[in-house]
Design an enzyme around this catalytic site. Structure first.
Site: not given
Length: 486
Positions: A15, A55, A106, A304-305
């Site tokens: 993450d 997220c 999430h 995710d980023h």
């Protein structure tokens, strides 16, 4: 003639991991020897992106193979139900795989399985706090917390050191290392390998919260970067455009400057998380080998980023710039070329069809992502460009890239930015004001109009972009239209 054995799939997600933060990508500071070895055993995608880089929307793209305008999450919003009938895990389950998720999901509701047969959940600090504020038992949204209390006593928490889950403040982990959330995800994933059904192939999703804040890696990982010489973060000739949102007094602010010693600590905490995750991934890969599974397992590592980490005086994510939107991506295993680095533009929405393709399973017609396996094998052309977006700071940041250039449009002001990623990978020089950029701007503008045509926000009208439309993080009426990526 017997049917060939279907490969297992290990999907590893970190993450908030920047795309440049791998030793194999040439990062000058962070050390990731085991992920570097994984990259040498497979293919690394140097131009992988998160099309909506926070997220929740990023995970929606990963798990559904849909574009943001179709799954409807064009910004960050909690407590919006996930009601997608076709998912990555659901397809593997439907085709006879044993499917397991461990770690951060999430999603909403928090216990939604998204097609997995079982989930061992580690929810981020914000979700646990939100549950408490709503009068909900935190154990209903997290499995790590009761696991920790069994080992340390009923009052134990993973946030009593006081570090916020979205700040740049950093300190070492305050408990024994084997109780760190990173170790929890790795050990619970390894335990699945021990107790899985040996008659079925498996899909295992191992999802780490790190290097997302809190920046609290074990002391050894934190301290090895504290005295390391690090290059200064890039500051673009356009950075003052974000001055209206600057708040240097708030360690959770998206925009601001912090003293050099605190920035050094923040980066040490961030990079320390990465080195710790790198070693725990190796622990998990060794478990695969120990159980004789490695040769027939596809391993995909991604995030995710990213994290701006002070670049251009920006922090966290949601921005269209490389630190936020570009992610690491590695694919290794049966049929994947080893030691290859690809510059193809790929994104999280492509992962579902790629893994199904690599496993020899059909890709549902509703999936909009495209398998990048054919291009990896030089059997197809990669996509020509990617459209990304995110609502942030009261507007939508819309962007397009072919991996060589990037065009950014601010919906609130109409500002345009143009970056040459080949000569300026840190996006320090905005070419949009240059007299020679008009034709390139017009080309990208036309592509963006095609992407946004018909959107409920009214971003286009009469073939032109419209400035100042109200935005929200989730669409009321998700669509499947938009220009097809080439």
């Amino acid at each position: 003639m017997t049917e060939p054995e279907r490969p297992n799939v290990l999907l590893i997600m970190a993450d908030q991991w920047r795309g440049d933060c791998l030793g194999s990508a040439g990062h000058p500071t962070v050390r990731t020897p085991f992920l570097d070895r994984l990259a040498s055993q497979g293919t690394r995608y140097a131009k992988a992106y998160s099309a909506t880089p926070t997220c929740t929307p990023a995970r929606a793209s990963l798990m559904t193979g849909l574009r943001p305008a179709t799954h409807g999450r064009v910004g960050y919003a909690d407590h919006v139900a996930w009601d997608y009938p076709t998912t990555l895990a659901g397809e593997f389950t439907r085709h006879g795989y044993q499917t397991q998720a461990v770690g951060k999901m999430h999603v909403s509701p928090e216990r939604a399985q998204l097609g997995f047969q079982n989930v061992v959940l580690h929810s981020p600090l914000g979700i646990v706090r939100s549950a408490r504020e709503r009068g909900q038992d935190p154990d209903l949204v997290d499995d790590y917390l009761p696991w920790l209390r069994l080992r340390l006593g009923r009052d134990a928490t993973f946030f009593d050191h006081g570090i916020d889950s979205n700040s740049w403040v950093a300190r070492p982990w305050d408990k024994p290392e084997h109780l760190h959330p990173t170790n929890f995800v790795a050990s619970e994933s390894a335990d699945f390998l021990r107790r899985r059904d040996p008659t079925k192939p498996f899909l295992l999703f191992a999802s780490f919260n790190a290097p997302h804040p809190p920046f609290d890696p074990p002391a050894w990982a934190f301290e090895q970067y504290l005295e390391t010489d690090m290059p200064d973060p890039p500051v673009g000739d356009w950075a003052e455009a974000f001055d209206p949102w600057a708040n240097s007094a708030d360690p959770t602010a998206l925009v601001g400057t912090i003293p050099p010693d605190l920035l050094q600590r923040a980066r040490a905490g961030y990079y320390g998380h990465m080195t710790h995750v790198d070693q725990q991934i190796n622990f998990l890969l060794e478990e695969l080998s120990h159980r004789g599974l490695r040769d027939n397992t596809l391993v995909c590592f991604l995030a995710d980023h990213g994290e701006m980490l002070g670049d251009h005086h920006l922090f966290r994510k949601g921005f269209p710039y490389e630190g936020s939107a570009r992610i690491p991506m590695i694919l290794s295993g049966p049929g994947v070329p080893a030691g290859q680095v690809r510059d193809d533009v790929v994104e999280l929405g492509d992962v579902m069809p790629t893994l199904l393709d690599a496993a020899g399973l059909p890709v549902p017609d509703v999936v909009q992502g495209r398998s990048f396996l054919p291009a990896t094998l030089d059997r197809a052309e990669p996509r020509a460009w990617l459209h990304g977006e995110h609502t942030l700071l009261g507007q939508s940041f819309q962007w397009l890239t072919d991996g060589h250039e990037k065009y950014v449009w601010w919906s609130g002001t109409g500002r345009e930015q143009l970056f040459d990623l080949d000569s300026d990978p840190t996006e320090s020089h905005d070419l949009a004001p240059s007299p020679g950029a008009s034709a390139r701007l017009e080309r990208w503008r036309e592509v963006l109009v095609g992407e946004l045509r018909g959107r409920e926000e009214g971003f286009t009208e009469g073939g032109r972009l419209v400035v100042g439309r109200p935005v929200r993080p989730t669409l009321r009426h998700p669509i499947s239209g938009g220009a097809e990526p080439g």
